[in-house]
Write a protein that holds these residues in place. Structure first.
Motif, mmCIF file in Angstrom:
data_model
loop_
_atom_site.group_PDB
_atom_site.id
_atom_site.type_symbol
_atom_site.label_atom_id
_atom_site.label_comp_id
_atom_site.label_asym_id
_atom_site.label_seq_id
_atom_site.Cartn_x
_atom_site.Cartn_y
_atom_site.Cartn_z
ATOM 1 N N GLN A 104 0.839 -1.200 0.000
ATOM 2 C CA GLN A 104 0.000 0.000 0.000
ATOM 3 C C GLN A 104 0.874 1.250 0.000
ATOM 4 N N TRP A 105 1.944 1.242 0.773
ATOM 5 C CA TRP A 105 2.827 2.405 0.896
ATOM 6 C C TRP A 105 3.367 2.856 -0.462
ATOM 7 N N VAL A 106 3.791 1.886 -1.274
ATOM 8 C CA VAL A 106 4.364 2.240 -2.567
ATOM 9 C C VAL A 106 3.301 2.438 -3.643
ATOM 10 N N GLY A 107 2.038 2.193 -3.306
ATOM 11 C CA GLY A 107 0.949 2.443 -4.246
ATOM 12 C C GLY A 107 0.682 1.325 -5.228
ATOM 13 N N ALA A 108 1.283 0.164 -5.015
ATOM 14 C CA ALA A 108 1.051 -0.967 -5.910
ATOM 15 C C ALA A 108 -0.261 -1.665 -5.531
ATOM 16 N N ARG A 109 -0.689 -2.558 -6.398
ATOM 17 C CA ARG A 109 -1.915 -3.319 -6.173
ATOM 18 C C ARG A 109 -1.540 -4.656 -5.546
ATOM 19 N N LEU A 110 -2.242 -5.027 -4.487
ATOM 20 C CA LEU A 110 -1.969 -6.280 -3.784
ATOM 21 C C LEU A 110 -2.873 -7.375 -4.317
ATOM 22 N N VAL A 111 -2.286 -8.514 -4.663
ATOM 23 C CA VAL A 111 -3.036 -9.681 -5.119
ATOM 24 C C VAL A 111 -2.766 -10.803 -4.126
ATOM 25 N N LEU A 112 -3.813 -11.255 -3.450
ATOM 26 C CA LEU A 112 -3.675 -12.365 -2.508
ATOM 27 C C LEU A 112 -3.753 -13.673 -3.290
#
Length: 131
Positions: A104-112
């Protein structure tokens, strides 16, 4: 380099040199309701308060914030940021929160990613999500 405490979508990672701009960033942090901003506020106000469970002990707000900050710096140094997707394959422990908040900090999208996925399925997910 000092890293900001807000997500990349809102602010750049490097803090601006002007004290007036730094104060504006801090005021945005107070209004931000994201989990990352909540952790930053807790680490500043109550650094010794437990916020996650590690393998054998509670992880404090200050410890988790420091880990998130370091991991976000590594992600940023590797060129990961807005427009990128990061896959997270992890069991339940404090490392999950650390990785999710750093992404989240770097603004990327997280995929679980499912722990039970087959190697072929993992490859499909990686291609489809551009991990």
């Amino acid at each position: 380099m000092t890293y900001a405490t807000l997500p990349m979508r809102v602010l750049p990672l490097a803090l601006p040199p002007s004290p007036r701009l730094v104060e504006r960033l801090r005021s945005r942090l107070v209004l931000d309701r994201s989990p990352l901003a909540a952790l930053a506020r807790t680490a500043r106000r109550s650094p010794g308060s437990p916020v996650a469970m590690g393998d054998d002990r509670a992880v404090t707000a200050a410890e988790l914030y420091a880990r998130v900050r370091l991991l976000a710096g590594v992600l940023h140094a590797r060129g990961i940021g807005r427009g990128n997707a990061v896959g997270l394959l992890c069991r339940e422990h404090s490392g999950f929160a650390q990785a999710a908040l750093a992404v989240q900090w770097v603004g990327a999208r997280l995929v679980l990613v499912d722990l039970d996925a087959t190697p072929d399925r993992l490859a499909d997910i990686g291609r489809h999500e551009a991990l």
